[in-house]
Design a protein around this motif. Structure first.
Motif, mmCIF file in Angstrom:
data_model
loop_
_atom_site.group_PDB
_atom_site.id
_atom_site.type_symbol
_atom_site.label_atom_id
_atom_site.label_comp_id
_atom_site.label_asym_id
_atom_site.label_seq_id
_atom_site.Cartn_x
_atom_site.Cartn_y
_atom_site.Cartn_z
ATOM 1 N N ARG A 72 48.127 -3.700 -29.604
ATOM 2 C CA ARG A 72 48.115 -2.446 -30.075
ATOM 3 C C ARG A 72 47.308 -2.018 -30.784
ATOM 4 O O ARG A 72 46.607 -3.407 -31.644
ATOM 5 N N THR A 73 46.793 -1.241 -30.868
ATOM 6 C CA THR A 73 45.667 -0.432 -31.851
ATOM 7 C C THR A 73 46.047 -0.002 -33.508
ATOM 8 O O THR A 73 47.624 -0.213 -33.206
ATOM 9 N N ALA A 74 45.800 -0.142 -34.467
ATOM 10 C CA ALA A 74 45.957 0.441 -35.763
ATOM 11 C C ALA A 74 47.219 1.277 -35.165
ATOM 12 O O ALA A 74 47.859 1.728 -35.878
ATOM 13 N N ASP A 75 46.254 2.322 -34.553
ATOM 14 C CA ASP A 75 47.160 3.627 -34.910
ATOM 15 C C ASP A 75 48.285 3.794 -33.825
ATOM 16 O O ASP A 75 49.382 4.513 -34.365
ATOM 17 N N LEU A 112 50.479 12.466 -40.512
ATOM 18 C CA LEU A 112 50.695 13.340 -40.213
ATOM 19 C C LEU A 112 49.998 13.364 -38.864
ATOM 20 O O LEU A 112 48.512 13.319 -38.467
ATOM 21 N N PRO A 113 49.717 14.367 -37.059
ATOM 22 C CA PRO A 113 49.486 14.222 -36.403
ATOM 23 C C PRO A 113 47.974 14.825 -36.626
ATOM 24 O O PRO A 113 47.613 15.828 -37.488
ATOM 25 N N TRP A 114 46.839 14.238 -35.931
ATOM 26 C CA TRP A 114 45.776 15.026 -35.805
ATOM 27 C C TRP A 114 45.493 16.432 -35.077
ATOM 28 O O TRP A 114 46.042 16.889 -34.136
ATOM 29 N N ALA A 115 45.018 17.181 -35.860
ATOM 30 C CA ALA A 115 44.954 19.078 -34.959
ATOM 31 C C ALA A 115 44.063 18.520 -34.307
ATOM 32 O O ALA A 115 43.371 17.860 -34.159
#
Length: 487
Positions: A474-477, A484-487
């Protein structure tokens, strides 16, 4: 009035005149006490005077009318060379199939290079100084130049080079396995002893050593016994991580039929020089569902210390159960920062709140108790009676807090204003061995801003390595989605 120690020729003396409040030491009761409108004088030779009307020599005189003068704090469990790299990554994670611990999936996925370690030290040691820490225990894998880094910081440091017989890992996120290499562990043990020798010989005169087998579940019986024997031979402290996770508790009970504390006791490695890192999952903790076999009593009777580091566990919904119970049983408690941010004052506040929440009342964790743990409790764990208190003849490790800082107002009770409200925002001056290391809220010995900039770059490099180190790629994200989700 206590007789003042003699001065070395040419020694400069700092005189804090008529301090608003001094946290003095009452030898009769063995407790900290408030003193009002008294003087504190100190030099590199130590604390010279605590009381009214100092009339000796002074190189610098400070108007104390706005200051709380208190002993420097003693942090007995920290990982400053690695933890700042994790900032913003593991604040809200915990392995759901490993009882919410972060040890097995998260703390092994970041690769650290030499520059990242130095940047971590720069940031963490600055944070520690700014929060009033003057003595630090660094549990670490030794790195190039680490002793010089500590010496240059101005801190008093007990270095604890860690070693172990094996390592833990998970290949699926729900099972922890152990890979053993006793020969490598023995070699690391020998190297650790050489590092302790180097620390003791360091020209700074402020470095000491501690024997530190890394974790109770990664060290063989023989290595733990021999490590403790070496600590006894050298008359230095001994510390290991124990009772820090449910996984570890179950592993030790599976291997030996004893709790982690019971196993340490059977091995003969519990004593006055023993520090148990964390010591959470004892037989009385409701998560263990284990019969009561006297873990707390064993710790108290042995004179061992528990290094209490609430922040790292509170992030996972885990808490010591509970601080008042340990104290009532007679267990010596010290406070450690363990993880970012390395803010001892915030750690003390959380120790109080977590204990009150766990106990269900506000009486089982009072500020006086936690302040004692962060000063003389830590000093006792290190076998010292010359730090953690303001008394003539003790080391001049001293913190001046600005009682007129806005966050300290109103200042009816200065320690309460400091710990419950102001925290490091009110720390103005810090001295170690009589030398200034923080002045006007700025670290004098470290370029904090430059270290922080290097740390940000180091984290970007380390994050790129996560997929190859994570068992699921898996990646860091993916491991730690943003708040919060990125817009």
């Amino acid at each position: 009035m206590t007789a003042e120690p003699s001065l070395s020729e040419g020694t400069s003396v700092t005189h804090v005149k008529q301090a608003r409040t001094v946290v003095g030491w009452d030898k009769g009761t063995g407790c900290h006490v408030y003193m009002r409108d008294v003087d504190v004088a100190f030099s590199r030779d130590g604390i010279l005077h605590v009381g009214p009307d100092y009339d000796g020599p002074a190189t610098e005189t400070i108007d104390g009318s706005r200051y709380l003068v208190m002993p420097g704090l003693v942090d007995i469990h920290s990982h400053p060379g690695e933890e700042p790299l994790n900032k913003g990554l593991w604040d809200e994670v915990g392995s759901p199939r490993l009882y919410n611990s972060s040890l097995y999936e998260y703390l092994t996925v970041l690769d650290r290079d030499d520059d990242s370690v130095r940047a971590c030290y720069g940031v963490a040691l600055s944070e520690l100084l700014l929060s009033g820490v003057t003595t630090l225990c660094d549990l670490a894998v030794p790195s190039e130049g680490w002793l010089d880094i500590h010496a240059q910081s101005g801190l008093r440091v007990c270095v604890a080079p860690m070693f172990r017989s094996g390592r833990w890992l998970t290949r699926d996120g729900h099972r922890v396995e152990y890979e053993w290499n006793e020969a490598a562990g023995r070699l690391a043990f020998e190297r650790a002893l050489k590092e302790i020798d180097r620390a003791e010989r360091h020209p700074s005169g402020r470095l000491t050593g501690m024997v530190a087998p890394a974790q109770i579940d990664t060290c063989s019986e023989g290595l733990l016994r021999d490590a403790y024997a070496e600590a006894e031979r050298r008359s230095v402290p001994f510390q290991t991580h124990a009772a820090q996770s449910i996984v570890e508790f179950q592993e030790i009970t599976r291997r030996h039929g004893l709790t982690p504390i019971g196993w340490l006791s059977k091995l003969g490695v519990l004593g006055p020089r023993t520090i148990v890192g964390h010591g959470i999952f004892l037989d009385h903790h409701p998560w263990t569902h284990w019969e009561r076999t006297g873990d707390l009593e064993r710790l108290a009777e042995a004179g061992a210390t528990v290094a209490h580091c609430p922040t790292v566990f509170a992030r996972r919904g885990i808490s010591l159960n509970h601080l008042g119970r340990y104290r009532e049983t007679g267990v010596n408690i010290g406070i450690g920062t363990d993880v970012y941010p390395h803010n001892m004052l915030d750690e003390m506040r959380l120790a109080i709140y977590a204990a009150r929440l766990t106990a269900g009342n506000p009486r089982d964790a009072r500020l006086a108790d936690v302040f004692a743990a962060a000063t003389v409790g830590g000093a006792k764990a290190l076998g010292r009676d010359d730090i953690g208190r303001l008394s003539p003849g003790c080391k001049a490790d001293i913190v001046l807090v600005d009682c007129k800082a806005p966050a300290m107002q109103p200042c009816r009770d200065p320690l309460r204003s400091l710990v419950f409200s102001a925290s490091d925002r009110a720390v103005r001056h810090v001295y170690v061995d009589g030398r200034p290391v923080v002045r006007d809220g700025k670290v004098l010995t470290i370029d904090h801003a430059a270290a922080a900039a290097r740390l940000a770059e180091a984290q970007l490099r380390a994050m790129a390595t996560i997929p190859r180190n994570d068992w699921a790629g898996r990646t860091a994200d993916e491991l730690s989605p943003p708040a919060l989700p990125w817009a």
